[in-house]
Design a protein around this motif. Structure first.
Motif, PDB file in Angstrom:
ATOM      1  N   UNK A 134      -2.842 -28.218 -53.694  1.00 42.93           N
ATOM      2  CA  UNK A 134      -2.214 -27.910 -52.414  1.00 42.93           C
ATOM      3  C   UNK A 134      -0.949 -28.743 -52.251  1.00 42.93           C
ATOM      4  N   UNK A 135       0.012 -28.167 -51.532  1.00 42.44           N
ATOM      5  CA  UNK A 135       1.233 -28.896 -51.198  1.00 42.44           C
ATOM      6  C   UNK A 135       1.436 -28.850 -49.694  1.00 42.44           C
ATOM      7  N   UNK A 136       1.605 -30.033 -49.101  1.00 40.46           N
ATOM      8  CA  UNK A 136       1.787 -30.173 -47.658  1.00 40.46           C
ATOM      9  C   UNK A 136       3.242 -30.520 -47.370  1.00 40.46           C
ATOM     10  N   UNK A 137       3.834 -29.814 -46.434  1.00 41.58           N
ATOM     11  CA  UNK A 137       5.244 -30.015 -46.081  1.00 41.58           C
ATOM     12  C   UNK A 137       5.357 -31.088 -44.997  1.00 41.58           C
ATOM     13  N   UNK A 138       6.097 -32.160 -45.282  1.00 40.03           N
ATOM     14  CA  UNK A 138       6.264 -33.242 -44.303  1.00 40.03           C
ATOM     15  C   UNK A 138       7.714 -33.343 -43.834  1.00 40.03           C
ATOM     16  N   UNK A 139       8.480 -32.268 -43.997  1.00 36.55           N
ATOM     17  CA  UNK A 139       9.880 -32.254 -43.574  1.00 36.55           C
ATOM     18  C   UNK A 139       9.996 -32.577 -42.086  1.00 36.55           C
ATOM     19  N   UNK A 140      10.882 -33.504 -41.768  1.00 34.93           N
ATOM     20  CA  UNK A 140      11.144 -33.859 -40.378  1.00 34.93           C
ATOM     21  C   UNK A 140      10.138 -34.786 -39.740  1.00 34.93           C
ATOM     22  N   UNK A 141       9.125 -35.205 -40.481  1.00 30.90           N
ATOM     23  CA  UNK A 141       8.064 -36.043 -39.904  1.00 30.90           C
ATOM     24  C   UNK A 141       8.378 -37.536 -39.973  1.00 30.90           C
ATOM     25  N   UNK A 142       9.380 -37.911 -40.761  1.00 30.50           N
ATOM     26  CA  UNK A 142       9.723 -39.311 -41.027  1.00 30.50           C
ATOM     27  C   UNK A 142       8.613 -40.038 -41.786  1.00 30.50           C
ATOM     28  N   UNK A 143       7.696 -39.270 -42.369  1.00 34.27           N
ATOM     29  CA  UNK A 143       6.623 -39.865 -43.166  1.00 34.27           C
ATOM     30  C   UNK A 143       7.178 -40.227 -44.540  1.00 34.27           C
ATOM     31  N   UNK A 144       6.859 -41.428 -44.988  1.00 29.14           N
ATOM     32  CA  UNK A 144       7.270 -41.887 -46.309  1.00 29.14           C
ATOM     33  C   UNK A 144       6.029 -42.279 -47.098  1.00 29.14           C
ATOM     34  N   UNK A 145       6.071 -42.026 -48.400  1.00 28.66           N
ATOM     35  CA  UNK A 145       4.945 -42.421 -49.235  1.00 28.66           C
ATOM     36  C   UNK A 145       5.434 -42.871 -50.599  1.00 28.66           C
ATOM     37  N   UNK A 146       4.558 -43.540 -51.335  1.00 31.03           N
ATOM     38  CA  UNK A 146       4.856 -43.977 -52.688  1.00 31.03           C
ATOM     39  C   UNK A 146       3.779 -43.457 -53.626  1.00 31.03           C
ATOM     40  N   UNK A 147       4.135 -43.333 -54.879  1.00 39.73           N
ATOM     41  CA  UNK A 147       3.154 -42.887 -55.872  1.00 39.73           C
ATOM     42  C   UNK A 147       1.974 -43.851 -55.877  1.00 39.73           C
ATOM     43  N   UNK A 148       0.769 -43.296 -55.828  1.00 41.61           N
ATOM     44  CA  UNK A 148      -0.438 -44.120 -55.778  1.00 41.61           C
ATOM     45  C   UNK A 148      -1.046 -44.213 -54.399  1.00 41.61           C
ATOM     46  N   UNK A 149      -0.290 -43.832 -53.364  1.00 39.82           N
ATOM     47  CA  UNK A 149      -0.826 -43.848 -52.000  1.00 39.82           C
ATOM     48  C   UNK A 149      -1.860 -42.739 -51.823  1.00 39.82           C
ATOM     49  N   UNK A 150      -2.597 -42.814 -50.711  1.00 38.27           N
ATOM     50  CA  UNK A 150      -3.585 -41.793 -50.378  1.00 38.27           C
ATOM     51  C   UNK A 150      -3.102 -40.970 -49.195  1.00 38.27           C
ATOM     52  N   UNK A 151      -3.432 -39.699 -49.197  1.00 40.06           N
ATOM     53  CA  UNK A 151      -3.215 -38.873 -48.015  1.00 40.06           C
ATOM     54  C   UNK A 151      -4.574 -38.659 -47.364  1.00 40.06           C
ATOM     55  N   UNK A 152      -4.641 -38.947 -46.069  1.00 44.84           N
ATOM     56  CA  UNK A 152      -5.873 -38.753 -45.304  1.00 44.84           C
ATOM     57  C   UNK A 152      -5.757 -37.454 -44.524  1.00 44.84           C
ATOM     58  N   UNK A 153      -6.772 -36.616 -44.613  1.00 46.91           N
ATOM     59  CA  UNK A 153      -6.780 -35.351 -43.869  1.00 46.91           C
ATOM     60  C   UNK A 153      -8.013 -35.326 -42.969  1.00 46.91           C
ATOM     61  N   UNK A 154      -7.858 -34.701 -41.819  1.00 46.40           N
ATOM     62  CA  UNK A 154      -8.961 -34.575 -40.863  1.00 46.40           C
ATOM     63  C   UNK A 154      -9.523 -33.162 -40.939  1.00 46.40           C
ATOM     64  N   UNK A 166       3.802 -33.414 -50.149  1.00 45.29           N
ATOM     65  CA  UNK A 166       2.679 -34.219 -50.639  1.00 45.29           C
ATOM     66  C   UNK A 166       1.707 -33.277 -51.335  1.00 45.29           C
ATOM     67  N   UNK A 167       1.334 -33.625 -52.567  1.00 49.88           N
ATOM     68  CA  UNK A 167       0.458 -32.756 -53.359  1.00 49.88           C
ATOM     69  C   UNK A 167      -0.967 -33.319 -53.400  1.00 49.88           C
ATOM     70  N   UNK A 168      -1.939 -32.414 -53.334  1.00 52.31           N
ATOM     71  CA  UNK A 168      -3.359 -32.772 -53.387  1.00 52.31           C
ATOM     72  C   UNK A 168      -4.012 -32.004 -54.529  1.00 52.31           C
ATOM     73  N   UNK A 169      -4.850 -32.702 -55.285  1.00 57.10           N
ATOM     74  CA  UNK A 169      -5.647 -32.062 -56.336  1.00 57.10           C
ATOM     75  C   UNK A 169      -7.114 -32.352 -56.025  1.00 57.10           C
TER      76      UNK A 169
END
Length: 638
Positions: A299-319, A465-468
């Protein structure tokens, strides 16, 4: 002569006269201009600003000591919780106190001034209990980070007179097993506090509930002996919340799944975090595996305009949200109107936690968004619900399963855990059990965010942000089909062209899982199955660095799956990275493509493959970790 003498004074007199008139005219003009401006712009009165009295923060906001004194409590249970389990254990311990003639409160260390621990001795028979979970590579949970920093920085703190005990939550498959709980236990003793009972170690790789119950059964007798108190013998249920039903309410004031702020899913405001997630549109949802019964997805999540920043190795939390079919069945079994608007209000008016979940809301919303109805319930839930079973045998079995007796533990293990019975299955298999839904909602734990390693690099995909992940679905011993909450929910987040975008509430959880600071360092990555996820981000980043002309060291990847033609994840991307020498060595194993299962390499093979002679410790493949002179990164399969 007479003529010249006579005309000179006349000329001087005329010149002097002209000069005076000139000055007079200029003065008159200036005076008129000044008068015009003064009369045109009247002076504005200077407004008087009243001094705003800013009330000083009350002791109620940050002082747990004053709150305990005000409410007559003498036991405080602090929790460091990431997934809600430590918080749940803390609530159970604080409720236990009442059965021993004491009064307890559960507390989030993030909300209080932990420097007040030295004052706890001001309260008679006082005790601080710490339920501390370890997150990631030995890190404190988010809400315990400040407390951890405080313990590290205050060497001169004197905690003499503080009575304490610690129960720690961890997973023995990780290198830093229960690191946070062990540190808190040791550090409090170093600062002069008195341990009144041994450190408890809970192992989530085994049976965390059993570990906690066994520790708790020994802990309370030790408390009684230390303080000279006795159990009251009151085994009745202790309610923490009272029900309020609404028949006429403005629905704009009713929570519909928001985590924190009302209407936050509709009106998005940064910054985005665990209490204010970003509604990220799903732009890609594709199946990764080519064949087979399992469903592995990207899956790919679009974060355009959110001011969210991430680095390789971080986690994405979903509700995630629970399956609507499961929610509807619960409503039918309990015989309730799921759309009734209710609020569960804390009976302790001084408690910071006014409700167990956002209220007011409907039962349907609570069971869909806020409560965990899919996992097998813990023993305390069975114990509390036993009173609502009309069949004495059902009551006896439920209370037995909640006990610490060997027979009770075995029954809970086989009937609940091994059979994967969730609360609906228990209600269906015990027809005499008819609990009120409000008490059930009070007892069930909160539905927690799910964390996934990000399978992309922000250098290459700054707005995505990509999720596998692999979709979880299995048949239980009872013949029921259980489905993973988050993965099945994500699977159904389809990309459509009808203008409606599927969204996922998410935020970023920073991680210590990182590439080496120097790009020139060689790296070995070991990630079978969906454990490949963070390494896709690392590989993308190493490729990007190489395109920028950086000196990038060797990148060795070990990857394994069941069948090459079925579940070789990201095969095209990996082989392309190998062709571009972004991956210098791609080592793969397909365990079920031949008669005998094939596993990944041994440490001796790693030594030969990488040409590195100095391996200072062994490596347990495929999911282990070791200490090498080069960087080695291992990731457990999700």
């Amino acid at each position: 002569m007479d003529h010249d003498t006579t005309t000179e004074p006349v000329a001087q007199e005329a010149e002097a006269l002209f000069t005076n008139m000139d000055l007079l005219l200029f003065s008159l003009i200036i005076g008129i201009v000044i008068y015009w401006f003064m009369s045109r712009k009247k002076p504005e009165p200077i407004p008087e600003f009243k001094k705003i009295d800013t009330p000083a923060p009350t002791s109620r906001e940050t002082s747990f000591i004053e709150k305990m004194k005000k409410t007559g409590k003498n036991i405080i249970v602090f929790y460091g919780s990431q997934t809600g389990t430590a918080e749940e254990f803390s609530n159970r311990l604080s409720k236990d106190a009442q059965r021993y003639g004491m009064k307890g409160m559960a507390a989030d260390p993030e909300e209080y001034d932990m420097g007040e621990l030295s004052r706890l001795s001001e309260i008679n028979n006082s005790l601080a209990i710490f339920c501390m979970a370890t997150y990631g590579e030995g890190d404190p949970t988010d809400n315990a980070q400040d407390f951890y920093d405080w313990l590290q920085e205050n060497d001169d703190e004197d905690l003499t007179g503080l009575n304490y005990t610690v129960f720690s939550l961890g997973n023995k498959t990780y290198e830093h097993y229960n690191a946070m709980g062990k540190y808190v236990d040791k550090r409090l003793e170093e600062l002069g506090a008195k341990r009144i009972f041994d450190l408890g170690l809970g192992d989530d790789d085994g049976n965390l509930e059993e570990d906690f119950v066994s520790w708790r059964e020994q802990f309370w007798p030790a408390v009684c002996e230390h303080f000279g108190v006795e159990a009251l013998g009151d085994e009745s249920s202790i309610r923490q919340y009272e029900l309020k039903e609404f028949t006429d309410i403005n629905m704009n004031k009713v929570f519909t799944g928001e985590i924190g702020r009302l209407k936050s899913f509709e009106v998005q405001k940064p910054p985005f975090d665990s209490k204010n997630p970003f509604m990220a549109p799903v732009t890609v949802n594709r199946r990764l595996n080519k064949a087979g019964d399992r469903h592995l997805m990207h899956l790919e999540l679009d974060i355009t305009g959110s001011k969210i920043r991430y680095e390789s190795g971080d986690h994405v939390a979903v509700f995630p949200t629970n399956d609507s079919a499961l929610v509807n069945k619960l409503g039918q079994v309990l015989g309730v109107d799921l759309d009734l608007v209710i609020s569960l209000n804390n009976l302790d008016e001084e408690s910071n936690k006014k409700h167990p979940f956002p209220c007011p809301t409907t039962y349907r919303t609570a069971l869909t968004h806020y409560l965990d109805i899919s996992h097998p319930p813990r023993t305390n839930v069975l114990y509390e619900l036993a009173q609502y079973a009309s069949d004495p045998k059902d009551q006896e079995n439920m209370r037995k399963m909640a006990s610490s007796s060997p027979e009770g533990k075995a029954l809970y293990q086989s009937w609940v855990l091994e059979s994967c019975r969730n609360i609906l299955a228990i209600l269906e298999d015990m027809p005499s059990l008819k609990p009120p839904i409000d008490h059930l909602c009070e007892l069930l734990p909160r539905l927690q965010a799910r964390y996934y390693s990000i399978a992309s690099s922000s250098k290459v995909h700054p707005n995505s942000i990509h999720i596998c992940a692999v979709v979880v679905e299995y048949q239980t011993k009872t013949g029921r089909v259980n489905k993973g909450v988050a993965t099945n929910w994500l699977k159904n987040k389809l990309v459509t062209d009808n203008g409606h975008k599927a969204t996922v509430p998410m935020y970023i959880r920073k991680s210590q899982f990182r590439l080496p600071f120097k790009a020139s360092n060689p790296v070995i990555m070991i990630g079978p199955g969906t454990g490949i996820a963070p390494f896709m981000g690392f590989i993308q980043e190493r490729g990007w660095l190489k395109e920028q002309g950086k000196d990038v060291g060797e990148t060795v990847l070990y990857y394994g799956c069941r069948h090459k033609m079925e579940d070789y994840l990201y095969q095209e991307e990996l082989e392309e990275a190998e062709q571009k020498v972004v991956i210098t060595q791609l080592n793969v194993a397909f365990s079920r493509d031949q008669e005998h299962k094939v596993r990944l390499s041994t440490v001796d093979d790693t030594r030969k493959t990488c040409g590195v002679k100095s391996v200072r410790s062994s490596l347990c493949l495929p999911c282990g970790s070791g200490s090498f002179k080069f960087s080695i990164i291992g990731n457990k399969q999700d």
